[in-house]
Design a protein around this motif. Structure first.
Motif, PDB file in Angstrom:
ATOM      1  N   GLU A  75       1.074  -1.684   0.041  1.00  0.00           N
ATOM      2  CA  GLU A  75       0.173   0.167   0.322  1.00  0.00           C
ATOM      3  C   GLU A  75       0.913   1.554  -0.104  1.00  0.00           C
ATOM      4  O   GLU A  75       0.836   2.216  -0.494  1.00  0.00           O
ATOM      5  N   ALA A  76       2.314   1.038   0.417  1.00  0.00           N
ATOM      6  CA  ALA A  76       2.983   1.842   0.329  1.00  0.00           C
ATOM      7  C   ALA A  76       3.929   2.326  -1.108  1.00  0.00           C
ATOM      8  O   ALA A  76       3.230   3.506  -1.902  1.00  0.00           O
ATOM      9  N   ALA A  79       0.459   3.254  -3.674  1.00  0.00           N
ATOM     10  CA  ALA A  79      -0.276   4.427  -3.602  1.00  0.00           C
ATOM     11  C   ALA A  79       0.312   5.160  -4.855  1.00  0.00           C
ATOM     12  O   ALA A  79      -1.317   5.865  -5.151  1.00  0.00           O
ATOM     13  N   VAL A  80       0.664   5.853  -5.382  1.00  0.00           N
ATOM     14  CA  VAL A  80       1.049   7.215  -6.574  1.00  0.00           C
ATOM     15  C   VAL A  80       1.506   7.046  -7.601  1.00  0.00           C
ATOM     16  O   VAL A  80       2.910   6.619  -7.317  1.00  0.00           O
ATOM     17  N   ASP A 396      -6.957  14.871  -3.677  1.00  0.00           N
ATOM     18  CA  ASP A 396      -6.490  15.522  -4.663  1.00  0.00           C
ATOM     19  C   ASP A 396      -6.815  15.155  -5.564  1.00  0.00           C
ATOM     20  O   ASP A 396      -5.395  14.750  -6.450  1.00  0.00           O
ATOM     21  N   GLU A 555      -1.577  22.365   8.692  1.00  0.00           N
ATOM     22  CA  GLU A 555      -0.508  21.340   9.184  1.00  0.00           C
ATOM     23  C   GLU A 555       0.399  20.964   8.063  1.00  0.00           C
ATOM     24  O   GLU A 555       0.200  20.309   7.056  1.00  0.00           O
ATOM     25  N   GLY A 556       1.828  21.539   8.192  1.00  0.00           N
ATOM     26  CA  GLY A 556       2.748  21.342   6.977  1.00  0.00           C
ATOM     27  C   GLY A 556       2.264  21.786   5.902  1.00  0.00           C
ATOM     28  O   GLY A 556       2.348  22.851   5.950  1.00  0.00           O
ATOM     29  N   SER A 557       2.243  20.883   5.151  1.00  0.00           N
ATOM     30  CA  SER A 557       2.432  21.218   3.547  1.00  0.00           C
ATOM     31  C   SER A 557       0.892  20.678   3.683  1.00  0.00           C
ATOM     32  O   SER A 557       0.116  21.516   2.664  1.00  0.00           O
ATOM     33  N   LEU A 558       0.148  20.125   4.252  1.00  0.00           N
ATOM     34  CA  LEU A 558      -1.020  20.093   4.535  1.00  0.00           C
ATOM     35  C   LEU A 558      -2.272  21.070   4.411  1.00  0.00           C
ATOM     36  O   LEU A 558      -2.396  21.668   5.032  1.00  0.00           O
TER      37      LEU A 558
ATOM     38  N   GLY B 647       4.560  14.831   9.735  1.00  0.00           N
ATOM     39  CA  GLY B 647       3.331  14.842   9.752  1.00  0.00           C
ATOM     40  C   GLY B 647       3.029  16.249   8.812  1.00  0.00           C
ATOM     41  O   GLY B 647       4.029  17.171   8.758  1.00  0.00           O
ATOM     42  N   GLY B 648       1.848  15.983   8.591  1.00  0.00           N
ATOM     43  CA  GLY B 648       1.923  17.793   7.851  1.00  0.00           C
ATOM     44  C   GLY B 648       2.431  17.542   6.528  1.00  0.00           C
ATOM     45  O   GLY B 648       2.047  18.567   5.632  1.00  0.00           O
ATOM     46  N   PHE B 649       1.969  16.646   5.497  1.00  0.00           N
ATOM     47  CA  PHE B 649       2.079  16.032   3.904  1.00  0.00           C
ATOM     48  C   PHE B 649       1.770  14.910   3.650  1.00  0.00           C
ATOM     49  O   PHE B 649       1.062  14.178   4.777  1.00  0.00           O
ATOM     50  N   ARG B 650       1.503  15.303   2.445  1.00  0.00           N
ATOM     51  CA  ARG B 650       0.508  13.593   1.765  1.00  0.00           C
ATOM     52  C   ARG B 650       1.421  12.749   1.553  1.00  0.00           C
ATOM     53  O   ARG B 650       2.666  12.753   1.474  1.00  0.00           O
ATOM     54  N   ASP B 652       2.260   8.419   0.801  1.00  0.00           N
ATOM     55  CA  ASP B 652       1.454   8.094  -0.888  1.00  0.00           C
ATOM     56  C   ASP B 652      -0.038   7.761  -0.756  1.00  0.00           C
ATOM     57  O   ASP B 652      -1.305   7.134  -0.289  1.00  0.00           O
ATOM     58  N   GLY B 653      -0.364   8.708  -1.578  1.00  0.00           N
ATOM     59  CA  GLY B 653      -1.232   9.712  -1.399  1.00  0.00           C
ATOM     60  C   GLY B 653      -2.353  10.249  -0.319  1.00  0.00           C
ATOM     61  O   GLY B 653      -3.149  10.695  -1.178  1.00  0.00           O
ATOM     62  N   GLU B 654      -2.210   9.669   0.772  1.00  0.00           N
ATOM     63  CA  GLU B 654      -3.107  10.283   1.901  1.00  0.00           C
ATOM     64  C   GLU B 654      -2.387  11.466   2.457  1.00  0.00           C
ATOM     65  O   GLU B 654      -1.293  11.221   2.728  1.00  0.00           O
ATOM     66  N   ARG B 655      -3.833  12.100   2.934  1.00  0.00           N
ATOM     67  CA  ARG B 655      -2.925  12.767   4.362  1.00  0.00           C
ATOM     68  C   ARG B 655      -2.794  12.367   5.215  1.00  0.00           C
ATOM     69  O   ARG B 655      -3.459  11.769   5.748  1.00  0.00           O
ATOM     70  N   TYR B 656      -1.798  13.075   5.933  1.00  0.00           N
ATOM     71  CA  TYR B 656      -0.277  12.160   7.115  1.00  0.00           C
ATOM     72  C   TYR B 656      -0.491  13.353   7.805  1.00  0.00           C
ATOM     73  O   TYR B 656      -0.149  14.565   7.529  1.00  0.00           O
TER      74      TYR B 656
END
Lengths: 704, 704
Positions: A75-76, A79-80, A396, A555-558, B647-650, B652-656
Motif C-alpha cells: 500500500e506504500a 499508492a502514488v 487531490d 498543518e505542514g504542507s496539508l 506529519g503534515g504532508f501527503r 502514499d497519496g493520503e493526508r498524513y
C-alpha cells in the motif's frame, strides 16, 4: 432499491470491474512486460496492476469500512502515480517491485475484503457523497479510469511485450482508401444556454433523477451556466485521412502552426506524426492496443491537444475561417442538441469491440460521435464549478488539475465505462498526453477567456482572503467589516459620495462601504487602493468572476480549500460601485481628491514614510469629511526605517507613542471625533496558529 | 497639614530651590562659560541651566497639571542629557543653544507656571506617588540633583570661566601639615541586620512616619533585608593625606592595584593623581568649586570608584588585611549604629559652607562623616529592591542604572539637599565618574555576589517570562500551568517520584509539577531540560534570587517592566525539588531514566529530529508511566528539515497528519490515554500583538 438488492447489485458491479481489470492485464505477454515502462512518463504496468487494489484499501480505511491495512508494504508502493507534469521527466527510480504473482495474490485479498464489506458492512442509506459506502463506488470508478489509461499504456508498449486476447479484440477495420473517406463538413449550431453540474454534493443522490443519482467525481458538482454564442462544428471527428493532409502539408515542421507550449513539446518529442501512426515503406500502419493494422483512414485520428490545436491553426490558414478546438460549453451544446441518452448507440463501454470505429458509423443527431469512439479534446482547461468542494477522502483528485494545464476531454472512448460515459463527467489531461483521444473542430468566435480556476495558494494572499471573507475565529468579529461599520456610522448626516479605502488589501472594507449599513445606502463610489498588485488582483477576480478560491495551510504542507462568492457575501449589487487600483499611499496620484471618507486600516505601520501620508491626506478629503485610521502600531524596520517611525520611542526624554504622533501630525487639519477605540482582529496562519491583535481606531474630521 | 499650608510650604520650598539653582550659575564668570564644555562627557552648562526648568514642564504636562508646553523648542533642546556611558565619548554635536538671557527668561516663565500650579491647581490629597502633584516634588528633587552635579561641572571648569560668589564660599581650610593629619583607624562593627526600602510606593505617604512621608525616587521603594556579617570600617573618610601615601607609593603607575575596567579608565585618562589635585612646584593644591587653595591634607580625598578601589588593593597589600570598599548594606550598618537623624550635625545641605571639611570634624557615633562631607563610594552596583516599580512619568530614572555599571554612593556631600540627604536615598554613578565623592574602607569577608539587577530585555526571553509567569490575555488560562494540571491528573494513583519537563523553556510547568494539585503532593523530583541556556538561566535565576525582572515591548522601542517573584507565584517551597539543566531532547544524557512522567510541551515541532525523540523516549519512562505531548504542529523548515517532519504532508497519496505519526511512532511502547484535547495558549509580542495558538495535547501510558 432495498438493501439486499443494493448489496447484490453493487457486488456484481464490483466483481465485474475488478475482474475485467485483471483480464486487461492478460494482454501483457510476459511478466517482463509488467516491469518495463512503456513510456518514461509513467510507472511500469506492475504499478497500475496493484494501484487500483491499494486504492480500495486506502479509501475503505479512510471511510472506516475496514479496520486495518491488508499489505502495508504494497500500500506504500502502489499508492502514488508518477507526476505526469513534465515531458522531460527522467524518473529512474529503482523500485523494488513485487512479482506479478504476488500482486495477483494481493488483488485477491483485496477482492475478498471488498466483497466482505459489500456483503456484511452496516448499511445506512441513502447512497450519497457523505455515505461511507461512497468509498466503494469511488474505488470502482477509479479502477475504471485506470482500465482506460492502462489500455493506453499497453497500446504504447513494445509489440513484443503485448499479446492480443480474444476478449480484447479490436474491431475489424474494413479497408478504405484515403481518398474515399467521407469528407468532413461544418454543421451550424445556434446560440443557446448550457447548464453543467450536479449541484450540491450533499443532496440526496437517490432523491435526484437521472445522472444526479450516479456516482460523480467532485469536479462534477456545483453549477455552471453559460450562454453559448452560435458556432459551427465538424460533423465528424477528424479522421486519419483528414489529418494526413496536415501531415503531408508539413504541419509538423512548420512552427507557425504551434503555440509556444506546443512547440516546446513537439521539439522535445521530435514528433513528426501522430504517435500511434507507424511509418511503413509503402505508407502507414496504425498501432492498436495489441497489434498493428494497415492504417484505417476512416477511423478518428488520435493526437494530443497540441497536435489537434496545430491542425486547427493550419486549417484556419487554408480555409480562412476561425477554426479552433471546441470549448467544453460548445461540446455540451452538441450533446444537448443531439438528444443523447445512456441508451444512445455509440462506440463506448466496450460494447462494440476494443478499438475505435469509422468516424461515420455512429450518428447522433446532426453529428457523429458526439459521445464515444475516441475522446475529443477541448480548448478549455478544467476549472471547478461554482460550489465545488473536494471530497474529504480524495481531496487531490481534481484540485491539482485546476492549474490551467489540464484540458477537458469529452465524450468518452470505446473503453470508457461507468462514470466516464456520462454527460456530467469531466475528465482532463495534460495537453501533451496521449489517450484514445482525437478531436473535432469548430468555427466560431474566439472563446471566452478561460475561467480562472486556480486555488490561490500564495500563502499570504490566502490568509488575507480568509481574513477578509472567511470565517471568524475566537469569536472575534470580521475586522474589515467592523471598520466599515464604524466608518459608516461616523458618516451619518454627511454626504456619502466618494470613499477611499487605502491599504484595502483584498477589499472587504471597500465592498462594505459600497453596501452601506443595513437598511441604509452605501457610498456612491468606493475606490480601494493597495500597494500590492496581488491583493488588488484577487479583489478584481472576486468582482469579475464572482468567485475566488484559495488554499489554506492546515498543518505542514496539508491544505484545505475554500471558496468565496460575491453572491454569498451579498456584494453582487454593490460591487458595481467599487473599483480597485494598485497604488502607493505615500505617493497617491493627483486624481485622488474630494473624498468624503478615507479609511486607512492597519496601514500606517506598514508605510515607508507614514509621516508623509499623514501630512498630505487632508488634501484628499473634503472639509467636514472623515478620516478613519486603525493600527496595532507594530513598527518594524523591514517596513519602515526606524527614523520614520511615527512613535514608539523616547523623544526628548519622554515616551512618545504613535497616538501622540497622530495628534501632532493631524491636529492642524483635523479634529478628533470621539475617543480612540480598540478593534481586535485575528489572522489565521494554520489550523492551530493565529495572529490575534488589537488595533486602535481613531476617527478624525477634516476641519472646514 | 491643611491645604493652605501645603501650598504655602511647597511654594516656599520650590522657590528656594529654583532660585538657589540660578544663584549657583552665578559662579560662571561669563556667558562664554555657559557654552564651553567643562568636561567632554557632559553638555555645556547652558544645557543644565535650561534642563531643570524643562523637566518641570515635561512632568507637569504628563501629570496634566499644565495644558501645554511653554517653549517647545527649548523643551526639545533641554530634554536629554549626554549619555555618560563611556569615557571615550567624543561628542561634538553642534547644538544651536539659545543665549543665557533667553534661558533666564525661559526659567522665569517656568517659575511662574509652576507657581500658578502650586497656588491654583486642584488639590486632592494625600500627597503620594500616585498623586499628580508628585510631579512637582519630582521636579524639585530633580533640580536638587542637578544643583550638585552642576556644582561639580563648575568645579571641573577652567578657572578663568568661574568666579567665587559670596553666597557660595568654601570653608576656610586651616592649614595642616600632611604628617599632622589624624591617622585613620579601624572600628569593629558587629554582625547585624539591615532593612532598606520604603515598601509599597502606593501606600499613603502621609500615613507613614518619618522618611516614608518624604519624596522618594522609585529606586527607594520595595524592600531589602540582609544579615550583614561583622566587619571593621575606617573611622574616618580617607583624607588627602592618607591617599598621598598611595600616590607616593606609585599607586597610579602600578597596574596590579587596578582591575581591568579601572586600568582601562586610568590609561585612557592618563590619570596620575586625583582629578581635583593640582600639581604645584612645591607640592599640591586643591581645586574647589571656584578656586584653588593650598592642599587641605585633612579634608577627604575626592576620587572615582576605580581610584578608591585601587587604594584598597594597595592598602590590602601593605597591611595584609582584606581591605575593600564597603557594600551598601555595610554603610547602612554604620548608619544604624551611629544613631543618625535628620538633625545630626553634618557637612551637608549647604549648612556649613560650600566645600568639604576636615575628616575629623563631624563625629557620628563611633565614626566621622557617616553622612555628609563627601559622598562615599560602595562596591555595590545599584539594583532594584524587591517590589520595585518604575514611576510611570519618569520610568527611565533608575532602570538604565540597573546595568551593573553604576555603583551606589552613600551619605551625601556638603551640597546634598532634600532627598539626597535621607537615609533612604540611593544614588549611583558610573565608576569612572567624579562627584564630590570619596570613600572609607572596610576590612571584611569578600562581599556577597552582587544582586542580579538587570532587566532581561532579550525580547524572546522576556516574552517567555511573561508567557510562563505573567498575566493572561484574552481569558486564555496560563498554558504551562494547564499542561501541568492535566499531567498531574493523569498521574493520579501512580507513583510520583521523578518527572522530566523536556523543552521546559523558563520552567513554569516544572514548578507546577513539583508543587502538585491543590491539596495534593507534587512530584518528589522534577528535572527541567531545555536546549536554550538562556531559558535555563532565567529559571535558575528565579530560584536562586527569588526574583526575575524583564522588559516587554509595548510599542516600537517603548517598553514596560515586569517583576516576578518565586514567593508571589507560590513556588518557594517546591523550588527545592526542581533542577534545571541545559540539554538536547534528541540526544538526552544517559542519566535521564526511570521517569514516572515525561512532559514535552510544544517541543516536537521544534526538534531537528522529532522521530528520534519519539522512538527513544519510552526508554526513559517506567512501565505504567506517562508521556504528555502538546503541539500546535507548526512545522517550519528553520527548525526541522522537511524530511524530518513527523506529519503534515501527503504520504502514499493520503493526508498524513502529525497525530497519525504520533500513533505510528508511539503505539509499540505506549497506549493512548483518553482522546486528544485542545489546549490554547497566547504569547504576547507587543501590547497590541499576540500569537494565539491551539495546541493538541495527547497523553500516553508506557506499556508494561
Amino acid at each position: 432499491m432495498n438493501e439486499a438488492d443494493l448489496r447484490k447489485t453493487l457486488l456484481s458491479y464490483f466483481e465485474t470491474c475488478f475482474d475485467r481489470y485483471e483480464s486487461l492485464f492478460g494482454c501483457l505477454r510476459s511478466d517482463a512486460a509488467y516491469f518495463q515502462k512503456s513510456i518514461s512518463l509513467r510507472h511500469p504496468l506492475i504499478f497500475y496492476f496493484g494501484h487500483t487494489a491499494t486504492f480500495f484499501v486506502n479509501k475503505l480505511l479512510l471511510a472506516k469500512l475496514i479496520p486495518e491495512r491488508i499489505n502495508p508494504r504494497f500500500e506504500a508502493l502502489f499508492a502514488v502515480g508518477v507526476d505526469e507534469m513534465s515531458w522531460d521527466d527522467l524518473d529512474e527510480a529503482n523500485y523494488d517491485w513485487p512479482t506479478v504473482a504476488e500482486v495477483k495474490a494481493y488483488r485477491q485479498q483485496v477482492r475478498s475484503a471488498v466483497t466482505r464489506v459489500i456483503t456484511e458492512a452496516a448499511w445506512c442509506g441513502p447512497m450519497s457523497w457523505d455515505n461511507p459506502w461512497w468509498a466503494i463506488l469511488m474505488g470502482i470508478e477509479h479502477e475504471l479510469i485506470h482500465l482506460e489509461t492502462s489500455s493506453v499504456l499497453i497500446r504504447q508498449h513494445r509489440l513484443d511485450f503485448v499479446q492480443p486476447q480474444s476478449s480484447w479484440l479490436p474491431v475489424n477495420a474494413k479497408p478504405v482508401d484515403c481518398g474515399a473517406v467521407p469528407k468532413n463538413a461544418l454543421v451550424n449550431v445556434p446560440a443557446g444556454a448550457v447548464t453543467i453540474g450536479k449541484g450540491d454534493p450533499h443532496a440526496d443522490a437517490c432523491a435526484s433523477a437521472g445522472e444526479a443519482r450516479r456516482y460523480g467525481w467532485d469536479n462534477e458538482y456545483g453549477v455552471h451556466y453559460a450562454e453559448v454564442p452560435k458556432f459551427s462544428a465538424s460533423r465528424m471527428l477528424v479522421s486519419n485521412a483528414e489529418f494526413l493532409a496536415f501531415v503531408d502539408a508539413g504541419g509538423y515542421a512548420k512552427d507557425r502552426f504551434w503555440n509556444e507550449e506546443g512547440l516546446g513539446w513537439r521539439r522535445f518529442a521530435k514528433a513528426m506524426h501522430p504517435t500511434f501512426w507507424v511509418k511503413q515503406p509503402d505508407g502507414w500502419a496504425l498501432r492498436l492496443m495489441c497489434e498493428e493494422v494497415p492504417m484505417p483512414w476512416d477511423w478518428p485520428v488520435e493526437v494530443n491537444c497540441h497536435e489537434a490545436a496545430a491542425f486547427c491553426v493550419w486549417k484556419a490558414e487554408v480555409t480562412g475561417m476561425s477554426v479552433r478546438l471546441p470549448t467544453e460549453d460548445e461540446w455540451y451544446r452538441l450533446y444537448d442538441l443531439s438528444g443523447i441518452t445512456p441508451e444512445t448507440p455509440a462506440q463506448r463501454r466496450l460494447s462494440g469491440g476494443c478499438s475505435a470505429v469509422p468516424v461515420n458509423q455512429y450518428a447522433q443527431g446532426d453529428f457523429y460521435d458526439v459521445v464515444g469512439n475516441v475522446w475529443q479534446w477541448t480548448c478549455t482547461p478544467i476549472y471547478p464549478l461554482a460550489g465545488f468542494e473536494a471530497h474529504p477522502i480524495y481531496d487531490d483528485f481534481s484540485i491539482p488539475t485546476f492549474d490551467t494545464r489540464h484540458n477537458l476531454i469529452k465524450g468518452g472512448s470505446w473503453i470508457s465505462c461507468g462514470n466516464e460515459a456520462l454527460r456530467a463527467s469531466r475528465y482532463a489531461f495534460r495537453r501533451h498526453f496521449f489517450q484514445h483521444a482525437g478531436f473535432r473542430y469548430v468555427v466560431g468566435e474566439a472563446p471566452l477567456v478561460a475561467q480562472v480556476s486556480h486555488y490561490e495558494d500564495d500563502a499570504l494572499l490566502a490568509q488575507y482572503a480568509e481574513f477578509h471573507f472567511g470565517q471568524s475565529y475566537f469569536d472575534v468579529p470580521n475586522f474589515p467589516r467592523a471598520v466599515a461599520e464604524i466608518s459608516l456610522k461616523a458618516m451619518q448626516g454627511k454626504p456619502m459620495r466618494r470613499a477611499l479605502d487605502i491599504g484595502c488589501a483584498v477589499g472587504r472594507t471597500s465592498f462594505e462601504l459600497a453596501k452601506g449599513l443595513p437598511g441604509a445606502l452605501g457610498f456612491e463610489s468606493v475606490i480601494g487602493v493597495d500597494f500590492s498588485a496581488r491583493f488588488i488582483n484577487l479583489a478584481d477576480e472576486l468582482v469579475r468572476d464572482g468567485i475566488v478560491r484559495y488554499a489554506l495551510t492546515d498543518e505542514g504542507s496539508l491544505q484545505s480549500f475554500r471558496e468565496i462568492t460575491l453572491a454569498k457575501l451579498g456584494f453582487t449589487d454593490c460591487s458595481a460601485k467599487v473599483a480597485f487600483l494598485q497604488g502607493d499611499a505615500c505617493n497617491l496620484k493627483e486624481n485622488h481628491r474630494e473624498y468624503d471618507l478615507v479609511v486607512a486600516a492597519n496601514l500606517i505601520d506598514r508605510l515607508y514614510d507614514p509621516a508623509k501620508f499623514l501630512d498630505e491626506i487632508s488634501q484628499r478629503i473634503v472639509p467636514g469629511g472623515v478620516l478613519v485610521l486603525t493600527s496595532p502600531y507594530t513598527w518594524l524596520e523591514e517596513h519602515t526605517p526606524k527614523a520614520q517611525w511615527l512613535g514608539g520611542f523616547r523623544r526628548d526624554g519622554e515616551r512618545y507613542t504613535t497616538l501622540d504622533a497622530l495628534h501632532a501630525h493631524l491636529s492642524r487639519d483635523f479634529e478628533p471625533i470621539g475617543a480612540p477605540q480598540d478593534v481586535p482582529f485575528v489572522i489565521r496562519e494554520t489550523a492551530r496558529k493565529f495572529q490575534h491583535s488589537v488595533a486602535q481606531l481613531t476617527c478624525w474630521q477634516r476641519r472646514a
